[in-house]
Scaffold this active site. Structure first.
Site, short mmCIF file in Angstrom:
data_model
loop_
_atom_site.label_atom_id
_atom_site.label_comp_id
_atom_site.label_asym_id
_atom_site.label_seq_id
_atom_site.Cartn_x
_atom_site.Cartn_y
_atom_site.Cartn_z
N ASP A 29 0.85 -1.18 0.00
CA ASP A 29 0.00 0.00 0.00
C ASP A 29 0.90 1.24 0.00
OD1 ASP A 29 -2.16 1.67 0.01
OD2 ASP A 29 -3.16 0.74 1.71
N GLU B 181 -10.06 7.39 4.26
CA GLU B 181 -8.94 6.94 5.10
C GLU B 181 -8.93 7.66 6.46
OE1 GLU B 181 -5.32 5.78 3.14
OE2 GLU B 181 -6.19 6.22 1.19
C1 BGC Z 1 -5.09 3.04 0.30
C2 BGC Z 1 -5.39 1.93 -0.65
C3 BGC Z 1 -5.36 2.42 -2.04
C4 BGC Z 1 -4.03 3.07 -2.33
C5 BGC Z 1 -3.92 3.63 -3.73
C6 BGC Z 1 -3.84 3.78 -0.08
O1 BGC Z 1 -3.65 4.88 0.72
O2 BGC Z 1 -4.95 2.53 1.60
O3 BGC Z 1 -6.64 1.37 -0.33
O4 BGC Z 1 -5.59 1.35 -2.93
O5 BGC Z 1 -3.81 4.11 -1.43
O6 BGC Z 1 -4.66 4.75 -3.89
C1 BGC Z 2 -3.40 9.54 -2.65
C2 BGC Z 2 -4.26 8.36 -2.30
C3 BGC Z 2 -3.60 7.61 -1.23
C4 BGC Z 2 -3.26 8.50 -0.04
C5 BGC Z 2 -2.41 7.77 0.93
C6 BGC Z 2 -3.20 10.39 -1.42
O1 BGC Z 2 -2.43 11.50 -1.70
O2 BGC Z 2 -4.00 10.26 -3.66
O3 BGC Z 2 -4.45 7.51 -3.39
O4 BGC Z 2 -4.46 6.60 -0.85
O5 BGC Z 2 -2.57 9.66 -0.43
O6 BGC Z 2 -2.77 7.95 2.23
#
Ligand code: BGC
Ligand code: BGC
Length: 825
Positions: A320, A516
């Site tokens: 991730d 998130e």
């Molecule tokens: C998320 C994932 C996601 C990835 C890509 C991460 O922060 O936890 O679920 O697939 O970003 O965007």
């Molecule tokens: C990205 C997401 C990712 C996240 C990580 C963002 O800046 O666009 O895809 O999941 O950071 O926490």
């Protein structure tokens, strides 16, 4: 002698047992885990032989490159020609050429450019096309016009695996139509504490339902795998994520620690994975979270011994977003430990280059065994082979015109109707009777942003406009048409005002979008500050109007006061783009018959207090009324049961005219400091005067005036908070204010103990207009602030004269790379 040895061995065992009790183990015993196996169709002999031949011809650099994935915002196609990476992703905030509203055609062009570049990488040796992945987590949710399904929590309430399979198939068609072959879905979390900001990405709090959906979604996305054949052109690879126990962290903290014994890990959090693996899931994503203190990205017993060996997973394990960097001893650009633990593909959005170099060195120095590297590359190539793109790009199927096709929107509408859960319907106010005069109120009624939730166009799902939903239908639009079809009329009035008294009011309200950790909350109280929606419900009820609540949320929340103030209460979750599905159930036909009964049942317990995790629910798992079987809900207790104000809140410091608990505001000058508690406070020597003023509502801001007679400051302080996650995710200190009088002297903004000279920024803020000034946290970090202990997130100081009206101070993710103001030493 023999006896002595036995005795010593016994002592040693009990010492181990004691140690284990004190420090719970993070080493899994595979024998305790369910068996599963990737279908033999993934590993057919011909493909394996082709891969073996390819591996034999690859250089170390090419192999290492395959194990790294970069984000489109941090790599150009030209760079991809030089660095033979295996994969590219577009994260939640990443769109083609910096445009989050790019069309399907633009996405196709972008993917094709990267793909073409990857075919040139390592020219003369071995062109291997990149895999391109996105988060199509509720439909192809990065794309305006895509069919947006309810988020998983709503799908859980539908309890319909066949529907899930059809949703997977529709999502695959729309993703494939834009040239993309991989989605990071489904999430198989089993959220146990809904304070977690990703609760809505989980189908249910119980493993059985997650298990029954896991295979269905994978089959929908990928189709049934067949030996010797690639998956169909309109199917895409799925991802079972996040392995493991992302939904089991302490306090529901995102990226936190699941402190549970192995039996619970197996029983509660694992069941979705064997089902997904048996169904052929080509990829699994490792979780950011830890199990008993050990980050999953580095847990060999979970990634290798359990997932790959015991569960027979033959596809690739992707990391991730820089998750490998959280393993102790690793950085985002240097982390052999993750590969050695069993990770196959690093998600290294912006860290790919450094990682490529360090990992190449690690392999050459033997810190990563060649056999492990070969296995990782084999798994990646296997997935590419199955997608029909081992040595040539995948044929782009379909046309972008398939995005948002009517038959796709119909599936989403069906899902919305099936996801609704009826919690209260006293006096059978629902369904809405034919000919009724209906008032539709609430800020969620005509609001596609709110009904779609996070992971919609943008990462957080915020900042979208109706133009971002060309195929979208708001809940109000659906009600209006359905009510008219039954001979009545519906009018929209956000604040609930009316001129002709309506027969019934439908109020649509709930949580604003989040994703998130930004969605982590301290308690389950729906609206701890303000309770504006409750006031609206009560106002309507006091006027003698029957009230129907349609509650939009990413989790069950403590809403006893709102339920009491409503005759009917419908949990509508985050329904997505097809709002008509709500009216399909709520509004009767001309003959007065419901067009569709409620079938949705809670897949999460509904709380009776604001405390989490939910112990004695108000409405248990599986609850849901129907028109056929009625029940009367009696008045509920309105005591929240937790000290809301004391619950920690690390990203919001000041709003609605006051410091938000536990933060407090202080004003100081040479004469000392004073708390800002009353509505008018002056610093001890009179340099700074603060008073409450109205900006858009009563006393919703503080006007702060420096008289220029010496140094004065105003600050917000509270418990020292660790803001590393916010720093790592490009957060900024966001100050929403109006500059009433430009500074006459140097103005310094401090975060923690480091100050930046923001005089120019303040001067640039248009006078007499409310603006938001962003100062990235990285600027303070670069100035030396200790981001792990921030007790003073905001101090504004000047010796000159200055006047500002402060509306809010908070941390916010930013997409732009604002430059840093000069450091003050
Ligand atoms: C998320 C994932 C996601 C990835 C890509 C991460 O922060 O936890 O679920 O697939 O970003 O965007
Ligand atoms: C990205 C997401 C990712 C996240 C990580 C963002 O800046 O666009 O895809 O999941 O950071 O926490």
């Amino acid at each position: 002698m023999v006896r002595l040895v036995t005795l010593l061995a016994g002592l040693a065992t009990s010492a181990v047992a004691i140690a284990a009790a004190a420090q719970p183990s993070a080493v899994a015993n595979p024998a305790n885990w369910p068996r599963a196996s990737s279908p033999a169709a993934i590993t057919d002999a011909r493909t394996e032989a082709r891969i073996t031949a390819l591996l034999g011809r690859m250089t170390v650099e090419q192999k290492v490159g395959q194990t790294i994935q970069a984000d489109i915002t941090a790599i150009t196609p030209a760079e991809l020609e030089r660095y033979p990476l295996g994969s590219i992703l577009a994260g939640g905030n990443s769109g083609p050429n910096g445009n989050e509203r790019a069309s399907g055609t633009e996405w196709r062009t972008l993917v094709a450019q990267y793909r073409a570049a990857s075919m040139k990488a390592g020219e003369g040796r071995m062109p291997i096309p990149i895999l391109f992945g996105v988060d199509a987590v509720h439909g192809h949710s990065n794309l305006p016009g895509a069919t947006l399904f309810p988020h998983n929590i709503g799908l859980g309430a539908a309890n319909d695996p066949d529907l899930i399979r059809r949703i997977g198939a529709v999502t695959a068609i729309e993703v494939a139509a834009t040239g993309i072959e991989w989605t990071f879905a489904p999430t198989l979390a089993v959220p146990q504490d809904t304070r977690w900001g990703r609760s809505y990405e989980g189908y249910a709090e119980r493993p059985e339902l997650v298990k029954s959906y896991a295979g269905a979604m994978i089959l929908g996305l990928q189709g049934q795998l067949k030996a010797g054949q690639t998956i169909a052109a309109d199917r895409v690879a799925g991802t079972a994520k996040h392995f493991l126990a992302d939904g089991g962290t302490l306090g529901g903290k995102d990226q936190g620690d699941a402190v549970v014994g192995e039996p619970d890990l197996v029983r509660i959090h694992a069941p979705g994975y064997p089902a997904a693996i048996d169904a052929g899931s080509l990829t699994v994503m490792a979780s950011f979270s830890a199990w008993n203190g050990v980050k999953n990205h580095g847990n060999k017993s979970l990634l290798t011994d359990v997932l790959k060996d015991r569960m027979g997973f033959q596809g690739l394990v992707v990391g991730d977003w820089n998750g490998h960097g959280q393993i102790p001893g690793c950085t985002t650009t240097n982390c052999a430990a993750a590969l050695n633990a069993g990770l196959d593909l690093y998600m290294a959005p912006d860290s790919w280059k450094g990682l490529f170099e360090s990992l190449t060195a690690d392999v050459k120095a033997g810190r990563v065994p060649m056999a492990r590297l070969d296995d990782a590359v084999r798994r990646i190539l296997r997935v590419k082979a199955k997608l029909g793109m081992l040595e040539q790009p995948r044929a782009v199927p379909g046309s972008p015109a398939l995005v948002g096709a009517p038959e796709h929107l119909a599936v989403a509408r069906e899902a919305v109707a099936k996801s609704l859960v009826l919690l209260k319907n006293n006096g059978s106010v629902l369904p809405i009777k034919p000919g009724a005069r209906v008032l539709v109120a609430g800020d969620g009624a005509d609001n596609l942003t709110k009904q779609s939730g996070g992971w919609t166009i943008t990462w957080q799902g915020t900042e979208t406009t109706p133009a971002d939903f060309p195929n979208g239908r708001s809940i109000y639009a659906g009600i209006k048409d359905a009510v008219a079809a039954a001979g009545g009329n519906a009018t929209l009035s956000r604040d609930g005002s009316w001129s002709t008294k309506p027969d019934v009011a439908i109020v649509v309200y709930g949580e604003d979008p989040y994703a998130e950790f930004q969605g982590d909350v301290p308690t389950l109280d729906y609206q701890p500050a303000g309770a504006t929606d409750l006031a609206l419900l009560r106002k309507l009820k006091a006027a003698g109007i029957p009230v129907v609540s349609v509650f939009l949320s990413g989790r069950p929340l403590w809403t006893n006061p709102e339920i009491n103030a409503s005759d009917a209460f419908v949990a509508a979750w985050l329904p997505g783009s097809q709002g008509d599905g709500v009216a399909d159930v709520l509004v009767a036909d001309r003959g007065g018959k419901a067009r569709r009964d409620f079938t949705g049942k809670l897949s999460f317990s509904w709380p009776n207090t604001a405390a989490a995790p939910v112990k004695a629910p108000l409405f248990p798992y599986g609850y849901g009324l129907t028109y056929a079987a009625r029940a009367q809900v009696r008045p509920l207790s309105e005591v929240p049961g937790v000290d809301i104000a004391a619950a920690l809140n690390v990203e919001r410091y000041f709003a609605a005219g006051r410091a938000l608990a536990p933060w407090t505001m202080t004003v100081s000058d040479a004469g000392g400091a004073r708390p800002v508690e009353a509505s008018a406070v002056t610093s001890p020597s009179g340099v700074v005067a603060i008073r409450s003023v109205d900006l858009t509502a009563q006393e919703d801001a503080k006007q702060i005036v420096w008289n220029g007679q010496g140094n004065g400051s105003v600050s917000l302080s509270g418990p020292a908070a660790d803001l590393s996650r916010q720093l790592n995710n490009a957060f900024a200190l966001a100050i929403n204010w109006r500059v009433d009088r430009a500074p006459t002297g140097r103005t310094v903004l401090s975060f923690g103990d480091r100050g930046l000279d923001i005089t120019a920024l303040v001067r640039a803020a248009a006078p007499s207009k409310v603006v938001t000034t962003y100062v990235p946290l990285r600027c303070f970090a670069a100035a030396g602030a200790d981001i792990t202990k921030i007790g003073y997130p905001f101090t504004l100081a000047t010796e000159g004269a200055l006047g500002v009206t402060l509306s809010s101070v908070r941390l916010e993710a930013v997409t732009s790379g604002d430059s840093c103001p000069p450091v003050v030493r």
